[in-house]
Design an enzyme around this catalytic site. Structure first.
Site, PDB file in Angstrom:
ATOM      1  N   LEU A  51       0.848  -1.195   0.000  1.00 48.20           N
ATOM      2  CA  LEU A  51       0.000   0.000   0.000  1.00 48.20           C
ATOM      3  C   LEU A  51       0.889   1.252   0.000  1.00 48.20           C
ATOM      4  O   LEU A  51       1.937   1.277   0.636  1.00 48.20           O
ATOM      5  CB  LEU A  51      -0.895   0.017   1.250  1.00 48.20           C
ATOM      6  CG  LEU A  51      -1.972  -1.059   1.321  1.00 48.20           C
ATOM      7  CD1 LEU A  51      -2.704  -0.997   2.666  1.00 48.20           C
ATOM      8  CD2 LEU A  51      -2.981  -0.900   0.180  1.00 48.20           C
ATOM      9  N   HIS A  95      10.293  37.330  11.619  1.00 45.18           N
ATOM     10  CA  HIS A  95      11.743  37.527  11.577  1.00 45.18           C
ATOM     11  C   HIS A  95      12.371  36.762  12.734  1.00 45.18           C
ATOM     12  O   HIS A  95      11.832  36.796  13.833  1.00 45.18           O
ATOM     13  CB  HIS A  95      12.073  39.012  11.700  1.00 45.18           C
ATOM     14  CG  HIS A  95      13.550  39.271  11.720  1.00 45.18           C
ATOM     15  ND1 HIS A  95      14.322  39.165  10.585  1.00 45.18           N
ATOM     16  CD2 HIS A  95      14.392  39.601  12.741  1.00 45.18           C
ATOM     17  CE1 HIS A  95      15.585  39.444  10.893  1.00 45.18           C
ATOM     18  NE2 HIS A  95      15.651  39.701  12.201  1.00 45.18           N
TER      19      HIS A  95
END
Ligand SMILES: Cc1cc2nc3c(=O)[nH]c(=O)nc-3n(C[C@H](O)[C@H](O)[C@H](O)COP(=O)(O)OP(=O)(O)OC[C@H]3O[C@@H](n4cnc5c(N)ncnc54)[C@H](O)[C@@H]3O)c2cc1C
Length: 463
Positions: free
Chosen positions: A37, A441
């Site tokens: 699978l 930032h």
């Protein structure tokens, strides 16, 4: 005969995602799988390669630890252990797919499926051999397999494809890679990091031929500096294999050369698994080996859909999954449509490559006038702190409207940095939209904002 609303052939990222959505929508669904699978992506593609790349990246970090003021004794590589770790991750994820399918009440039928009639799927080989399923709808999600070169005998011992090389347990001294697409380049970076002498032969003038030329040229130079040898504009005429290694005859711009290596990897593309499904009986429209589909993933045969690599559109896992969702939702009567405008593609080289939307060459072809903005990783505080300063972000915009047409990234974590650019291209955002977004930032994705600012000549931190 069992009756289903939908039977899906193939359990890759196209098939299993379609099956889960079918379960969520309350369909009686079955997925047919002849192997493990999860398909190529989970067993032989995305996941195993990225598991190995995580190891080579860590190895690289350890090697430069002293740059960070950390003294470590010598790091030793054990490729067999790296491969075992990869196998464990693959097994866990494949079991996870089985769990999810069960949770959504999808029947998993093991064996090779084909369509003896447009509304029937029969299992011809494997554990469920002889099973016949009645299906109101069939989704073909049979994927792709490695292409071969006619002049080369792929012996699976010295001349390998991308599946076979994943199980190599010794580090080769020298490796020849034929084909510098994303699969070839990812393996080039893996083996270069492991200390192998890597030589790459590419037929076209550019490595990563579908990538923006600036990005691909920069990666070419960085890889060369790290010791990878490239022969572009070159054709492999033949490869001889012996017990000990391979010898390739290569015709290039400067005449013919012989390249010797311990192993050769052939990574020259992938072929669609569209044969032996019975499609020719119904004259299903094809593009060569690829099954033709419309934007709802319908084939020319009523009730039969195709998704993923077998459609030959863009052979990436996330495209297969998106197509799977569209197919199932179309069966459910939802107005889902497939669009390929904003498909991100990521290449997990050192450093990574990622892009979305048009390349510069495509943009210049389609739009009157384009504007370009760039921002180098070397001007990013975050990149400097982590000493990952190779690379840059490039934003391509329509000069008239400032619409963002494409964003391309070469650099550390490019595969994550590209995410906001994908939203921008999808939403038809302008450069001003990207610039106005407040970016955290210090992060690498600030470089996207700076490159967008640079389109306007307003990059704050560009040196
Ligand atoms: C080395 C490598 C690295 C890759 N890395 C990335 C990456 O980083 N990111 C990315 O997006 N893509 C990557 N890809 C591509 C990605 O793996 C494919 O795009 C994706 O797997 C396609 O999914 P799919 O569902 O169409 O088919 P597949 O994943 O090919 O699955 C098809 C499944 O169908 C089964 N099947 C076929 N025929 C039958 C049949 N008749 N009966 C029953 N079962 C059948 C097969 O056994 C298989 O399990 C990589 C590929 C390779 C080879």
């Amino acid at each position: 005969v069992n009756g289903y609303d939908v039977v899906i052939i193939g359990s890759g990222p196209g098939g299993y995602v379609a099956a889960i959505r079918a379960g969520q929508l309350g369909f009686r669904a079955a997925v047919v799988e002849k192997d493990e699978l999860g398909g190529v992506c989970l067993n032989r593609g995305c996941i195993p390669t990225k598991s190995i790349i995580a190891c080579t990246e860590l190895y690289g970090e350890i090697q430069r630890a002293s740059d960070f003021g950390i003294a470590v004794s010598e790091a030793k590589l054990d490729l067999a252990a790296i491969v075992d770790r990869k196998d464990q991750i693959v097994k866990k994820l494949s079991d996870g797919v089985g769990f999810l399918l069960k949770k959504h009440k999808v029947d998993v039928v093991r064996g090779v499926g084909w369509l003896p009639a447009p509304d029937r799927v029969e299992i011809t080989e494997g554990p469920a051999k002889g099973t016949m399923m009645e299906a109101c709808n069939v989704i073909i999600a049979t994927g792709s397999r490695p292409a071969t070169i006619p002049s080369v005998d792929m012996d699976g011992k010295r001349i390998l494809n991308s599946t076979e090389i994943l199980d190599l347990r010794e580090i080769p001294k020298a490796l020849l890679i034929v084909g510098a697409g994303y699969i070839g380049m990812e393996f080039a970076c893996i083996f270069n990091a492991l200390g192998t002498q890597v030589t790459v032969v590419e037929l076209l003038p550019q490595i990563l031929p579908n990538t923006d030329a600036d990005i691909s040229n920069a990666l070419h130079k960085i890889s060369e500096k790290r010791g990878v040898v490239f022969h572009t504009n070159s054709k492999v005429k033949g490869i001889e294999a012996s017990e000990k290694g391979v010898t390739a005859r290569v015709a290039g711009e400067e005449g013919s050369t012989e390249i010797k290596a311990d192993y050769a990897l052939i990574s020259t593309g992938r072929r669609c698994n569209s044969a032996d499904l019975g499609l020719e009986t119904y004259a299903v429209k094809m593009d060569g080996e690829a099954i033709q589909v419309d934007d709802r993933m319908r084939t020319s045969l009523r009730g039969v859909y195709a998704i993923g690599d077998v459609t030959g559109k863009i052979q990436l896992a996330h495209v297969a999954s998106a197509q799977g969702i569209v197919a199932v939702e179309d069966i459910g009567g939802y107005p889902s449509r497939m669009s390929y405008r904003a498909v991100p593609s990521c290449i997990f080289t050192h450093p990574e490559v990622a892009g979305v939307g048009l390349t510069e060459a495509e943009a210049r072809d389609q739009v009157e006038d384009v504007s370009i903005g760039r921002f180098p990783y070397s001007s990013s505080g975050k990149a400097m702190g982590a000493r990952h300063t190779d690379g840059f972000v490039k934003v391509i915009a329509d000069s008239e409207t400032n619409e963002v047409l494409g964003v391309h990234v070469l650099g550390h974590n490019a595969s994550e940095v590209i995410a906001e650019a994908t939203v921008a291209v999808q939403m038809e955002a302008t450069v001003e939209d990207l610039v106005r977004v407040i970016h955290t930032h210090p992060t690498l994705h600030e470089a996207v904002k700076e490159a967008a600012e640079d389109v306007l000549g307003l990059s704050v931190h560009k040196g």
